[in-house]
Design an enzyme around this catalytic site. Sequence first.
Site, PDB file in Angstrom:
ATOM      1  N   ALA A  62      10.082 -15.282 -24.613  1.00 20.39           N
ATOM      2  CA  ALA A  62      10.034 -14.851 -23.211  1.00 20.39           C
ATOM      3  C   ALA A  62      10.963 -15.746 -22.410  1.00 20.39           C
ATOM      4  CB  ALA A  62       8.616 -14.955 -22.671  1.00 20.39           C
ATOM      5  N   TRP A  63      11.728 -15.136 -21.480  1.00 16.52           N
ATOM      6  CA  TRP A  63      12.555 -15.902 -20.546  1.00 16.52           C
ATOM      7  C   TRP A  63      12.941 -15.049 -19.368  1.00 16.52           C
ATOM      8  CZ3 TRP A  63      17.870 -17.416 -23.260  1.00 16.52           C
ATOM      9  CH2 TRP A  63      18.333 -16.350 -24.037  1.00 16.52           C
ATOM     10  N   HIS A  75      11.881 -30.404  -2.484  1.00 14.36           N
ATOM     11  CA  HIS A  75      13.313 -30.425  -2.769  1.00 14.36           C
ATOM     12  C   HIS A  75      14.024 -31.589  -2.107  1.00 14.36           C
ATOM     13  CE1 HIS A  75      13.674 -28.267   1.135  1.00 14.36           C
ATOM     14  NE2 HIS A  75      14.874 -28.835   1.177  1.00 14.36           N
ATOM     15  N   HIS A  81      24.695 -31.334   2.624  1.00 15.42           N
ATOM     16  CA  HIS A  81      23.903 -30.268   3.255  1.00 15.42           C
ATOM     17  C   HIS A  81      24.251 -30.146   4.739  1.00 15.42           C
ATOM     18  CE1 HIS A  81      20.663 -27.673   4.355  1.00 15.42           C
ATOM     19  NE2 HIS A  81      19.861 -28.590   4.829  1.00 15.42           N
ATOM     20  N   HIS A 205      18.345 -34.656   9.860  1.00 14.16           N
ATOM     21  CA  HIS A 205      19.450 -34.121   9.055  1.00 14.16           C
ATOM     22  C   HIS A 205      20.786 -34.688   9.555  1.00 14.16           C
ATOM     23  CE1 HIS A 205      16.404 -31.151   7.834  1.00 14.16           C
ATOM     24  NE2 HIS A 205      17.178 -30.872   6.831  1.00 14.16           N
TER      25      HIS A 205
HETATM   26  C1  23J Z   1      18.981 -25.822   7.349  1.00 13.35           C
HETATM   27  C2  23J Z   1      18.885 -25.905   8.715  1.00 13.35           C
HETATM   28  C3  23J Z   1      17.830 -26.557   9.303  1.00 13.35           C
HETATM   29  C4  23J Z   1      16.894 -27.176   8.490  1.00 13.35           C
HETATM   30  C5  23J Z   1      16.988 -27.140   7.090  1.00 13.35           C
HETATM   31  C6  23J Z   1      18.034 -26.435   6.546  1.00 13.35           C
HETATM   32  C7  23J Z   1      15.989 -27.805   6.228  1.00 13.35           C
HETATM   33  O1  23J Z   1      14.932 -28.176   6.635  1.00 13.35           O
HETATM   34  C8  23J Z   1      16.303 -28.154   4.833  1.00 13.35           C
HETATM   35  O2  23J Z   1      15.627 -27.707   3.914  1.00 13.35           O
HETATM   36  O3  23J Z   1      17.222 -28.925   4.628  1.00 13.35           O
HETATM   37  S1  23J Z   1      15.555 -28.016   9.238  1.00 13.35           S
HETATM   38 MN    MN Z   2      16.545 -29.156   2.552  1.00 12.31          MN
END
Ligand code: 23J
Ligand code: MN
Length: 253
Positions: A62-63, A75, A81, A205
């Site tokens: 199975a896969w 995560h 990012h 961020h």
């Molecule tokens: C993209 C834009 C805003 C946010 C996020 C991603 C995340 O929280 C993320 O998972 O990096 S707040």
């Molecule tokens: Mn994130």
Amino acid sequence: MDTDPISDLAAALAGGGVRIVDLTQPLSEGTPVLQLPPPFANTPGLTRELISEYDDKGPAWAWYTLTVGEHVGTHFDAPIHWITGRDGEDVASVPPERLIGPAAVIDKSAESAADPDYLLTLADIKAFEAEHGALPAGGWLLLRTGWDARAHDQDEFLNGGRTPGPDVEAARYLAEEAQIVGVGVETVGTDAGAAHSFDPPFPVHNFLLGAGKYGLTQLANLAQLPPTGALIVVAPLKLVRGTGSPSRVFALT
Ligand code: 23J
Ligand code: MN
């Protein structure tokens, strides 16, 4: 006589002197997913497509094929990012030494239960440091809010966009002054739910990833960790050009 630290650790794990706490939420089709307000695009959660399941297409195995956003479930956020970190590391470029380190745990679960818009302030961090010492060099700040108990339900977890997190001043301090390599939270993002309206927007961020540091989201079981003294192991996929990755996260305590 045994003076090899790895043997000592193995003995402590076998003897129960060191315990492993899984800080990872289960990843499934039901895992809650971030919802940004319009006009922004949103990430898909996890879906699976059958390849074979002990049938004509594969009689003994199975896969499945997974479809999943990089930023789903427990995560890791890599510097690239965010636009402020666009010339920084992708997930695959993060040195493994920066993925294993000491953790400080600030407990704001009572405050967050009383007020879902609770913002961690610089004064909160300074008060923690006055009691427990400086945030750990090469380590992580983990923010406990009690939000992990809501992760079984998308609506409870997102709470209409009202979730706790650092304020702008705290975010700047964690990125630019503290000697940590990253910040971890139990909520759907390292930023507070209201952070789209902060100046700058999404300050954790913006500042943290801009400083070449990392984020960890949707952690579980932080209540089982002491304020200082735990060691965490963060294991994202070694995803080339990855902006983030679902990760397994363990603590040794
Ligand atoms: C993209 C834009 C805003 C946010 C996020 C991603 C995340 O929280 C993320 O998972 O990096 S707040
Ligand atoms: Mn994130």
